[in-house]
Design an enzyme around this catalytic site. Structure first.
Site, PDB file in Angstrom:
ATOM      1  CG  ASN A 182      -1.972  -1.141   1.095  1.00 52.01           C
ATOM      2  OD1 ASN A 182      -2.075  -1.783   0.046  1.00 52.01           O
ATOM      3  ND2 ASN A 182      -2.707  -1.397   2.166  1.00 52.01           N
ATOM      4  CB  THR A 213     -17.478  38.170 -29.594  1.00 56.79           C
ATOM      5  OG1 THR A 213     -18.344  39.000 -30.370  1.00 56.79           O
ATOM      6  CG2 THR A 213     -16.325  39.021 -29.073  1.00 56.79           C
ATOM      7  CG  HIS A 214     -21.396  36.059 -29.939  1.00 55.46           C
ATOM      8  ND1 HIS A 214     -22.212  35.576 -28.941  1.00 55.46           N
ATOM      9  CD2 HIS A 214     -20.996  37.292 -29.524  1.00 55.46           C
ATOM     10  CE1 HIS A 214     -22.324  36.481 -27.982  1.00 55.46           C
ATOM     11  NE2 HIS A 214     -21.584  37.526 -28.307  1.00 55.46           N
ATOM     12  CB  SER A 271      -9.683  12.284 -49.062  1.00 55.46           C
ATOM     13  OG  SER A 271     -10.699  11.429 -49.567  1.00 55.46           O
ATOM     14  CE  LYS A 309     -11.522  17.338 -47.734  1.00 62.82           C
ATOM     15  NZ  LYS A 309     -12.528  16.451 -47.159  1.00 62.82           N
ATOM     16  CG  ASN A 339      -9.055  15.773 -44.900  1.00 63.76           C
ATOM     17  OD1 ASN A 339      -9.660  16.736 -45.366  1.00 63.76           O
ATOM     18  ND2 ASN A 339      -9.258  14.534 -45.306  1.00 63.76           N
ATOM     19  CD  GLU A 398     -10.380  16.765 -38.611  1.00 62.72           C
ATOM     20  OE1 GLU A 398     -11.557  16.741 -38.943  1.00 62.72           O
ATOM     21  OE2 GLU A 398      -9.478  16.251 -39.296  1.00 62.72           O
ATOM     22  CE1 TYR A 428      -4.494   0.027  -2.790  1.00 62.45           C
ATOM     23  CE2 TYR A 428      -5.477  -2.006  -1.990  1.00 62.45           C
ATOM     24  CZ  TYR A 428      -4.902  -1.279  -3.017  1.00 62.45           C
ATOM     25  OH  TYR A 428      -4.733  -1.851  -4.249  1.00 62.45           O
TER      26      TYR A 428
HETATM   27  N1  ARG Z   1      -1.486  -3.576  -7.286  1.00 63.48           N
HETATM   28  C1  ARG Z   1      -1.996  -2.928  -6.119  1.00 63.48           C
HETATM   29  C2  ARG Z   1      -2.515  -1.526  -6.500  1.00 63.48           C
HETATM   30  O1  ARG Z   1      -2.177  -1.045  -7.497  1.00 63.48           O
HETATM   31  C3  ARG Z   1      -0.926  -2.804  -5.081  1.00 63.48           C
HETATM   32  C4  ARG Z   1      -1.455  -2.632  -3.695  1.00 63.48           C
HETATM   33  C5  ARG Z   1      -2.096  -3.897  -3.233  1.00 63.48           C
HETATM   34  N2  ARG Z   1      -2.515  -3.770  -1.880  1.00 63.48           N
HETATM   35  C6  ARG Z   1      -3.365  -4.589  -1.343  1.00 63.48           C
HETATM   36  N3  ARG Z   1      -3.714  -4.354  -0.113  1.00 63.48           N
HETATM   37  N4  ARG Z   1      -3.857  -5.611  -1.979  1.00 63.48           N
HETATM   38  O2  ARG Z   1      -3.275  -0.921  -5.787  1.00 63.48           O
END
Ligand code: ARG
Length: 460
Positions: free
Chosen positions: A111, A156-157, A278, A284, A286, A291, A318
């Site tokens: 985590n 404008t517009h 095209s 053309k 383009n 775009e 988490y």
């Molecule tokens: N691959 C996980 C992610 O991107 C990593 C963290 C995993 N943590 C857990 N408590 N399972 O979040």
């Protein structure tokens, strides 16, 4: 490795669908360099605090360096069964150095690990975007300098409003991209705290030194709260918000390039390098790149909303939902980087047609305001009264199908006797733009001064 994690606790193999939905490897392998960098910093700290031995530390660092080289060279096979980039690297480390590999994860969780990797990745990504934006600004300043006095219709517009200089119009975008760079710099500043040491969510009982890992990885300081450190992805959202706004700016310029390069308008010609043909219509040209830049704005805003919706209502800390934070961010940075590069190329390569712009700038009674201003200036009329008089004159010219400057002096004076020869002189688009000398206004002199300011600022 995930098999190993499961071994002691679970008795049935993961279902195939479970394995597939759980797998992040195919996208999070992009984090490998940051993952290794953060693991090495963590390892150095563990050694410095005598949490693991110097010997184990050395073999971990060495093994990780080798893994980075393998991945760099394309000699590494990621295994989706191992869930994610972190487990893939740890697994390989075990193959390379044996049991010492198992000590790397002391006082750490995936985590805080993934939060750290992700911050490092985004920090790098937005530094690149900031540089690219600066290059685009330089291209716009170059074009603006060449066209400081080129007159075009201002709208404008999307209706002709008042003549402006093309340089001034281009510099408007330089201002926007400057604020975009500031937004990215602010996002960078906010994300620059290190989650390492938060572990799963509660911190650790080991005598770690988060200041050391923070400094080692170039973070300003460690995160102040372990739960926040592993819970939030606001830093990714801020970067996505900055990317969305910047993409919106790019999209507006792209839209103008599409208009300007249309045969109906003909203000600029795009180079062959940025035009496509095209498959059926041989004539053309383009503006596909413009775009596509225009379209990227929708996609990038979608990335922002996508992560925002993942995060809303997630309880602390988490949750696996957060594994879905990466693809939108990768996509947004990649799309934005490409959009900026294409825009920079188009701006550098396009050939404006000053004649066509000049001709269009006189259309639509674009200097009518100048005449009203003249009446106010020379005869102290209230602006509303001057507005009414010029409106009447425009009506006469319009009925006749001519421009204001084509009416005779008598016709002007029939509407208002105070109008004289000198008033008629200010009806040209050249006089109009030259008179717009108020701060930030469109006069060629102002544009030249703004160019000089931007040159200085962008060099710094
Ligand atoms: N691959 C996980 C992610 O991107 C990593 C963290 C995993 N943590 C857990 N408590 N399972 O979040």
């Amino acid at each position: 490795m995930s098999a190993k994690i499961r071994q002691a606790r679970f008795h049935v193999e993961m279902h195939d669908a479970m394995e597939r939905i759980n797998d992040a490897t195919h996208f999070d392998k992009r984090l490998y360099a940051e993952d290794i960098e953060a693991s090495q910093a963590h390892c150095r700290m563990l050694v410095a605090r005598n949490i693991i031995s110097r010997q184990d530390g050395e073999s971990i660092i060495k093994g990780l360096t080798q893994i980075r080289e393998e991945i760099d060279k394309g000699d590494f096979t990621f295994d989706s069964k191992l869930e994610d980039v972190h487990m893939n690297i740890e697994h390989r480390l075990h193959e390379l150095i044996g049991d010492a590999a198992g000590r790397l994860h002391t006082a750490r969780s995936r985590n805080d690990q993934v939060a750290t990797d992700f911050r490092l990745y985004i920090r790098r990504g937005i530094e690149t975007i900031e540089m690219q934006l600066k290059e685009l600004q330089n291209a716009l300043v170059d074009a603006g300098e060449q066209h400081a006095a080129t007159i075009m219709p201002g709208f404008t517009h999307l209706q002709p409003a008042q003549p402006v200089t093309f340089g001034h119009h281009l510099l408007a975008y330089v201002e926007m991209f400057e604020r975009d760079r500031i937004r990215f710099a602010n996002a960078r500043e906010n994300l620059n705290e290190s989650p390492l040491g938060a572990c799963a969510l509660a911190g650790t009982s080991f005598p770690i030194d988060p200041e050391q890992t923070a400094a080692d990885l170039g973070f300003r300081k460690p995160c102040g709260n372990s739960i926040d450190a592993v819970s939030d992805r606001d830093f990714a959202l801020e970067s996505l918000a900055a990317a969305s706004i910047s993409a919106m700016h790019l999209s507006r310029l792209a839209e103008e390039i599409v208009l300007w390069s249309s045969a109906l308008v003909g203000f600029v010609r795009l180079s062959d390098a940025y035009s496509t043909g095209s498959s059926i219509m041989p004539q053309k040209r383009n503006p596909d790149a413009a775009e596509l830049v225009r379209a990227k704005a929708g996609r990038i805003a979608g990335d922002f909303v996508s992560l925002l919706m993942v995060m809303k209502a997630l309880p602390l800390s988490y949750s696996k939902d957060m594994q879905e934070d990466k693809e939108p961010l990768f996509d947004a940075l990649e799309s934005l980087g490409l959009g900026i590069a294409a825009m920079r190329g188009m701006v550098g390569d396009m050939t404006p047609d000053p004649e066509a712009m000049r001709a269009a700038s006189a259309a639509g009674f674009s200097t009518a305001t100048d005449l009203a201003d003249w009446l106010v200036r020379e005869h102290a009329l209230p602006f509303r009264e001057a507005h009414r008089i010029v409106g009447e004159l425009v009506g006469i010219a319009e009925a006749r199908g001519t421009g204001l400057e084509e009416l005779s002096l008598q016709e002007f004076q029939k509407v208002d006797a105070r109008i004289d020869e000198s008033a008629l002189k200010i009806l040209s688009v050249e006089d109009s733009v030259a008179s717009r000398t108020s701060p930030g206004g469109t006069s060629p002199g102002n544009v030249a001064a703004a160019i000089a300011r931007w040159r200085k600022h962008l060099r710094a």
